[in-house]
Enzyme design. Sequence first.
Site, PDB file in Angstrom:
ATOM      1  N   SER A 158       0.833  -1.209   0.000  1.00 30.12           N
ATOM      2  CA  SER A 158       0.000   0.000   0.000  1.00 30.12           C
ATOM      3  C   SER A 158       0.867   1.259   0.000  1.00 30.12           C
ATOM      4  CB  SER A 158      -0.975  -0.009   1.175  1.00 30.12           C
ATOM      5  OG  SER A 158      -0.311   0.210   2.387  1.00 30.12           O
ATOM      6  N   HIS A 200       9.263   3.264   8.844  1.00 33.66           N
ATOM      7  CA  HIS A 200       9.022   2.392   9.996  1.00 33.66           C
ATOM      8  C   HIS A 200       7.744   2.850  10.684  1.00 33.66           C
ATOM      9  CE1 HIS A 200      10.119  -0.396  13.165  1.00 33.66           C
ATOM     10  NE2 HIS A 200       9.702   0.523  14.021  1.00 33.66           N
ATOM     11  N   ASP A 231      16.840  -0.294  11.764  1.00 33.19           N
ATOM     12  CA  ASP A 231      16.068   0.884  12.171  1.00 33.19           C
ATOM     13  C   ASP A 231      16.920   1.946  12.871  1.00 33.19           C
ATOM     14  OD1 ASP A 231      13.760  -0.410  11.221  1.00 33.19           O
ATOM     15  OD2 ASP A 231      13.435  -1.408  13.141  1.00 33.19           O
TER      16      ASP A 231
END
Length: 215
Positions: free
Chosen positions: A14, A110, A151
């Site tokens: 998406s 994230h 991350d």
Amino acid sequence: MPLRCAVLASGQGSNFQALLDRKAAGDLHVEFVLLIGNNSVAGAFEKARSRGIPCFHLVPSQFSSEEGYCTKFLEILTEHRIDLIVLAGYMKKLPPGVVRAYHRRIVNIHPALLPAFGGKGMYGSHVHEAVIEYGAKLSGITVHFVDEEYDHGPIILQRAIGVLDSDDPHSLAERVLAVEHACYWQAIEAIAAGRIVIEGRRVMGVGEMKDENNG
Ligand code: GAR
């Protein structure tokens, strides 16, 4: 010349779709010329195929060594003359050789406010489960450059949303995803427009979040 972007995705795609929509709307001035995924049935593959964007399914188990995997990854990126790698729901760790070769040219989104709720094992729904279980009152999104730690690279953009008393991981994920769709393109457009300035870990030039207390 617009930046040539490779999108890396593992899931429904998406975020990839939102980026394609922004490009179609004339807001995002890059080319999406390649899709690499680790799950060949992912929705992202379908979206790329239907637009004639070349797709590659790459996983370490296709290769006899980590080095072979990394070499193939780099070969595909080089062949397609990629300027920027856009991770859009990509759940695998990139080979370190790719991260080194594309230093400050890989971006990730994230679904939380890093450095909280990041690191190994913190992806997709696990992130939202952890946020709810911890009782955090804020979550949100972080767009950052990718380095060799999970991350961890310099933060380009963050947006916060409140965690509601009524939230469960599913409802929180939905609201966070909507913010991802609204914001990821802005970080990519800032890079494409050459507006980004990096000083140490500080990334400037994307535009600030409004501070609601101080106007
Ligand atoms: C998004 O929420 C994205 O932030 C997250 O996975 C979802 C993918 O959705 N990514 C990570 O957790 C990466 N560590 P999408 O496939 O619909 O774009």
